[in-house]
Design an enzyme around this catalytic site. Structure first.
Site, PDB file in Angstrom:
ATOM      1  N   SER A  94     -16.582 -41.056  48.809  1.00  0.00           N
ATOM      2  CA  SER A  94     -17.075 -39.768  49.273  1.00  0.00           C
ATOM      3  C   SER A  94     -16.342 -38.661  48.539  1.00  0.00           C
ATOM      4  CB  SER A  94     -16.839 -39.615  50.782  1.00  0.00           C
ATOM      5  OG  SER A  94     -17.155 -38.310  51.224  1.00  0.00           O
ATOM      6  N   TYR A 134     -11.423 -39.039  58.704  1.00  0.00           N
ATOM      7  CA  TYR A 134     -12.442 -39.727  57.920  1.00  0.00           C
ATOM      8  C   TYR A 134     -12.166 -39.528  56.424  1.00  0.00           C
ATOM      9  CZ  TYR A 134     -16.884 -40.399  55.471  1.00  0.00           C
ATOM     10  OH  TYR A 134     -17.847 -40.793  54.571  1.00  0.00           O
TER      11      TYR A 134
END
Length: 233
Positions: A138, A150
């Protein structure tokens, strides 16, 4: 890659994983997908007409026994393994200040341990075919956001990709990190809706994954960051 090539994708029943599986099947490749939801996998296979070149496997990407079983089942069904795509991931959409530690545990196990288990289980077969490993990371694994745990898991995936590349570079195995920006997938369900601004589609990220898998022999593309135009970070 050619029509005999075999790819195993974790988290393949929806989103980027499912889009990648569709792309590969359209190219005549053989594909195995894993996921925790048996009904979702069944619906995915039925949507595609239950093709012979698709194998669906129910299992948890963070469980070593399940991951090893998925690799073994793929090799048993298709006779080889040419690529793996570590796509399974979850997000708690909270912060270190107010988040749920129980949710964090699942996130770390799925996002960090899961790809590591897939690499370990698949490596012998990938060495035999001089195959490829794709990790779906990501942009959050390159850009710090206040309190974003996250993001910390995706920083770990960024490091795992390079550590893995250095480990297998002498074995003829390629390693690519695909790091998407904002993508229109079920990832946003936990926030109650899509964020403002332009988003990429799962198909567009799948195109990047398939492009990485399709590089000529001897070419190793290592890091691909894919953002929608207009995403500032």
């Amino acid at each position: 890659m050619n029509e005999s090539s075999v790819t195993l994708i974790t988290g393949g029943g929806s989103g980027i994983g499912a889009a990648t599986a569709r792309r590969l099947l359209d190219l005549g490749r053989r594909v195995a997908v894993t996921g925790r939801g048996e009904e979702r996998l069944r619906a995915f296979a039925e949507e595609l007409g239950n093709p012979e070149k698709l194998l669906t496997l129910t299992g948890d990407a963070s469980d070593h026994v399940a991951v090893q079983a998925a690799v073994d089942a793929t090799v048993e069904r298709f006779g080889r393994l040419d690529a793996v795509v570590a796509n399974a991931g979850v997000a708690t959409h909270d912060t270190l200040a107010d988040g749920d530690p129980d949710g964090w545990r699942e996130m770390v196990l799925t996002n960090v341990l899961g790809p590591a288990l897939l690499i370990r289980a698949a490596l012998p077969a990938l060495k035999a075919t001089r195959g490829r490993i794709v990790l779906v990371g990501s942009v959050a694994g390159f850009v710090n956001t206040p309190g974003n745990f996250y993001g910390a898991t995706k920083w770990a995936v960024t490091g795992l990709a390079e550590n893995t590349r250095r480990m297998v570079t002498g074995d003829g195995v390629g390693v690519t990190l695909i790091a998407p920006g904002r993508v229109e997938t079920p990832f946003w369900d936990g926030l109650g809706g899509l964020p403002d601004g332009r988003l990429l589609t799962a198909d567009q990220i799948a195109d990047s994954v398939v492009w990485a898998l399709g590089q000529p022999e001897g070419v190793d593309v290592n890091t691909v960051v894919v953002r929608p135009v207009g995403q500032p970070v």
